[in-house]
Design a protein around this motif. Structure first.
Motif, PDB file in Angstrom:
ATOM      1  N   LEU A   1      22.531  -0.766 -11.609  1.00 32.54           N
ATOM      2  CA  LEU A   1      21.187  -1.356 -11.518  1.00 32.54           C
ATOM      3  C   LEU A   1      20.837  -1.691 -10.069  1.00 32.54           C
ATOM      4  O   LEU A   1      19.757  -1.368  -9.580  1.00 32.54           O
ATOM      5  N   ASP A   2      21.784  -2.328  -9.367  1.00 36.52           N
ATOM      6  CA  ASP A   2      21.523  -2.738  -7.982  1.00 36.52           C
ATOM      7  C   ASP A   2      21.265  -1.546  -7.065  1.00 36.52           C
ATOM      8  O   ASP A   2      20.411  -1.609  -6.193  1.00 36.52           O
ATOM      9  N   ASN A   3      22.051  -0.490  -7.260  1.00 34.22           N
ATOM     10  CA  ASN A   3      22.022   0.589  -6.281  1.00 34.22           C
ATOM     11  C   ASN A   3      21.183   1.790  -6.678  1.00 34.22           C
ATOM     12  O   ASN A   3      20.636   2.461  -5.809  1.00 34.22           O
ATOM     13  N   GLU A   4      21.128   2.080  -7.962  1.00 35.50           N
ATOM     14  CA  GLU A   4      20.438   3.300  -8.387  1.00 35.50           C
ATOM     15  C   GLU A   4      19.051   3.022  -8.955  1.00 35.50           C
ATOM     16  O   GLU A   4      18.159   3.854  -8.843  1.00 35.50           O
ATOM     17  N   VAL A   5      18.895   1.885  -9.597  1.00 36.92           N
ATOM     18  CA  VAL A   5      17.646   1.639 -10.326  1.00 36.92           C
ATOM     19  C   VAL A   5      16.684   0.757  -9.531  1.00 36.92           C
ATOM     20  O   VAL A   5      15.569   1.163  -9.197  1.00 36.92           O
TER      21      VAL A   5
ATOM     22  N   PRO B   1      16.193  -0.332  -6.427  1.00 30.17           N
ATOM     23  CA  PRO B   1      15.468   0.066  -5.214  1.00 30.17           C
ATOM     24  C   PRO B   1      14.254   0.942  -5.495  1.00 30.17           C
ATOM     25  O   PRO B   1      13.355   1.067  -4.658  1.00 30.17           O
ATOM     26  N   ASN B   2      14.203   1.572  -6.684  1.00 28.36           N
ATOM     27  CA  ASN B   2      13.065   2.434  -7.021  1.00 28.36           C
ATOM     28  C   ASN B   2      11.891   1.673  -7.611  1.00 28.36           C
ATOM     29  O   ASN B   2      10.820   2.248  -7.792  1.00 28.36           O
ATOM     30  N   LEU B   3      12.114   0.415  -7.961  1.00 33.61           N
ATOM     31  CA  LEU B   3      11.074  -0.321  -8.670  1.00 33.61           C
ATOM     32  C   LEU B   3      10.151  -1.003  -7.664  1.00 33.61           C
ATOM     33  O   LEU B   3      10.227  -2.204  -7.428  1.00 33.61           O
ATOM     34  N   ILE B   4       9.301  -0.200  -7.056  1.00 28.70           N
ATOM     35  CA  ILE B   4       8.427  -0.689  -5.994  1.00 28.70           C
ATOM     36  C   ILE B   4       7.191  -1.356  -6.587  1.00 28.70           C
ATOM     37  O   ILE B   4       6.888  -2.506  -6.271  1.00 28.70           O
TER      38      ILE B   4
ATOM     39  N   PHE C   1      11.779  -8.755 -13.793  1.00 27.31           N
ATOM     40  CA  PHE C   1      10.706  -7.970 -13.186  1.00 27.31           C
ATOM     41  C   PHE C   1      10.922  -7.814 -11.692  1.00 27.31           C
ATOM     42  O   PHE C   1      11.541  -8.657 -11.039  1.00 27.31           O
ATOM     43  N   PHE C   2      10.440  -6.680 -11.200  1.00 22.07           N
ATOM     44  CA  PHE C   2      10.728  -6.223  -9.848  1.00 22.07           C
ATOM     45  C   PHE C   2       9.452  -5.873  -9.112  1.00 22.07           C
ATOM     46  O   PHE C   2       8.512  -5.331  -9.692  1.00 22.07           O
ATOM     47  N   ILE C   3       9.456  -6.214  -7.834  1.00 20.65           N
ATOM     48  CA  ILE C   3       8.373  -5.803  -6.946  1.00 20.65           C
ATOM     49  C   ILE C   3       9.032  -5.436  -5.619  1.00 20.65           C
ATOM     50  O   ILE C   3       9.893  -6.174  -5.135  1.00 20.65           O
TER      51      ILE C   3
END
Length: 467
Positions: free
Chosen positions: A348-352, A354-357, A388-390
RNA sequence: GGGCUGUUAGCUCAAUUGGCAGAGCAGGGGACUCUUAAUCCCAAGGUUAUAGGUUCGAUUCCUAUACAGCCCA
């Protein structure tokens, strides 16, 4: 520790100079009629309005028998103009003795200079407070990060953008509360000193209560207390305050950090998604007048609905390996040394993440990771939870709260049989209504909204090792 | 915890291959009544983070320490 340099010595001598003139250079209250901006906004050509203003002397341009200077208050700066023929020679020569950094109160009429700057002509002045240390030159600012954090007051004084950032932080917090208050959420305060630190998995700070003769822990989360309040019939509550975690310090972690937690009875995590969207929409719209902001060169659009994707879908999408069960992640990283949760967190930290811009809800976490969340009815391996991610950063966490005391006790037991919060279980036994809970990391939210990459830039006094 | 980088005047920054440590601004003295990074003249300001080492000579090379920044776990 007495530090003497020439610069400090000169200012000490100025102090004596003023006292010898019969002026105590640490003055008292000073009534003002105008702030710096009120002077500028209220200016009318030819009106010659008299004003009283106060501020810190920030710069000075001396021309023999006249002096231009700027004084600064919280709103900004206003130019002042002192002339020997207005003040008289004695007062003018006193005025010449002001240092940058000194606080002064001035009275006089407002005019516009030939170059068009609204300026106060000094007719009377009052010494309000002496500055005994030189200020860094505003033009260059103060760049040394260590000094900026250790002496934030200097940072705030000379770096305008730093002051503005903390004003923005204050506005964000005010807007969050305003929205929740309008939705009938009650702001509450629960213990920061807890005998069993619950609601998260983190190392707590330990302190000691002498009269009770017990160790207490600074809270790592307010969660279990807030849910007790929902048991008690406060159906909508929130708390926005400090948590403490005794862990590493980094650009994203400060030992004390600010968290908003919200609980709503009869709701679930899908309600929390809508609440999150509406809450942030309200904040962003009021702060920027738009739902689109630029963060790290990327445009972030807060317009709902935000992307919703399950944890397994996201892993499949970003690693290309089909994942439908937790065990499947061993197909991505096959490390026998590591537990499934370690591997999952790593992916999650490395692959997922960072893509959740764009604002994204990553939902349906494995039950083993989430001891306080309700299982999905059709799949007890997963819980009704989202983060949730930004901009690739986790900003918040929410779930449908687990309100089954028997299941909760079982999960506590699996997590740590030695530290079970029996009182919390007992509270659940009285009955917790179905309930949605949401936590938002305020420091990280401020970082995202102010385009900042270090938590230390958004915390007024970040933790540093004492010098 | 590990790696890398940094620490020079109050502030912002220089300093060649290891060869006298410099500038701008601030501060001090002087001139100047519309300047705004004011201008002009003069003088001053340093234990180069700390402690050692190598060297005829160290801001520069080496070791350790302190603090900070960035990256990694």
């Amino acid at each position: 520790m007495e530090e003497t340099t020439e610069l400090l010595e000169i200012r000490r001598q100025k102090l004596i100079f003023w006292q010898e003139k019969g002026i105590y250079p640490f003055g008292q209250r000073y009534e003002t009629t105008h702030t710096s901006q009120q002077v500028i906004e209220g200016f009318k050509e030819g009106s010659e309005e008299k004003v009283r203003s106060a501020g810190r002397l920030m710069s000075r341009r001396e021309h023999g028998k006249s002096i231009f200077a700027h004084i600064k208050d919280v709103q900004g700066k206003i130019q002042i103009y002192a002339r020997a023929d207005i003040l008289g020679d004695d007062d003018f020569s006193l005025f010449k003795e002001f240092d940058t950094g000194d606080f002064i109160g001035i009275q006089g009429k407002v005019f516009k200079t030939h170059k068009g700057e609204i300026t106060i002509l000094v007719e009377k002045f009052t010494f309000l407070s002496k500055s005994l240390r030189p200020l860094p030159k505003e033009w260059y600012g103060l760049k040394d990060t260590e000094l900026r954090y250790r002496q934030r007051y200097v940072d705030l004084l000379v770096n305008e953008e730093v002051k503005n950032l903390f004003i923005t932080r204050g506005k964000i917090i005010k807007l969050l509360k305003e929205f929740l208050d309008k939705q009938d959420f009650l702001e509450v305060e629960t213990p920061m000193m807890q005998s069993i630190p619950g609601g998260a998995i983190a190392k707590p700070f330990i302190t000691h209560h002498n009269a009770l003769g017990i160790d207490l822990y600074l809270r790592i989360a307010p969660e279990l207390y807030l849910k007790r309040l929902v048991v008690g019939g406060l159906e909508r509550v929130y708390e926005l305050n400090r948590n403490f975690r005794n862990e590493g310090i980094s650009t994203r972690h400060n030992p004390e950090f600010t968290m908003l937690e919200v609980y709503q009875a009869y709701a679930d995590y899908t309600d929390m998604m809508r609440l999150t969207e509406e809450l942030l929409m309200f904040v962003v719209q009021n702060l920027f007048g738009s739902l689109k902001i630029t963060c790290e060169d990327k445009e972030i659009d807060f317009t709902p609905p935000w992307q919703r994707i399950t944890v397994y879908e996201a892993i499949s999408k970003y690693t290309g390996v089909e994942v439908t069960r937790l065990e499947d992640i061993r197909k991505i990283i096959d490390d026998k040394e590591k537990s499934l949760t370690e591997i999952l967190n790593h992916i999650l930290d490395n692959e997922v993440e960072p893509n959740l811009i764009q604002p994204t809800f990553l939902m349906d976490y494995p039950t083993v990771l989430s001891p306080l969340a309700r299982q999905k009815q059709n799949n007890p391996e997963l819980v009704e939870r989202f983060e949730f991610f930004i901009s690739g950063q986790e900003l918040g966490n929410a779930y449908s709260e687990l309100n089954d005391p028997i299941e909760q006790k079982k999960r506590f037991y699996e997590q740590n049989p030695d530290k079970i919060d029996e009182d919390y279980i007992e509270a659940l036994e009285y009955g917790l209504p179905p309930c949605g809970g949401l936590g938002i990391g305020i420091d990280r939210l401020v970082m995202a909204l102010t385009n900042t990459t270090s938590i230390r830039e958004v915390v007024l006094f970040p933790q540093l090792r004492p010098k």
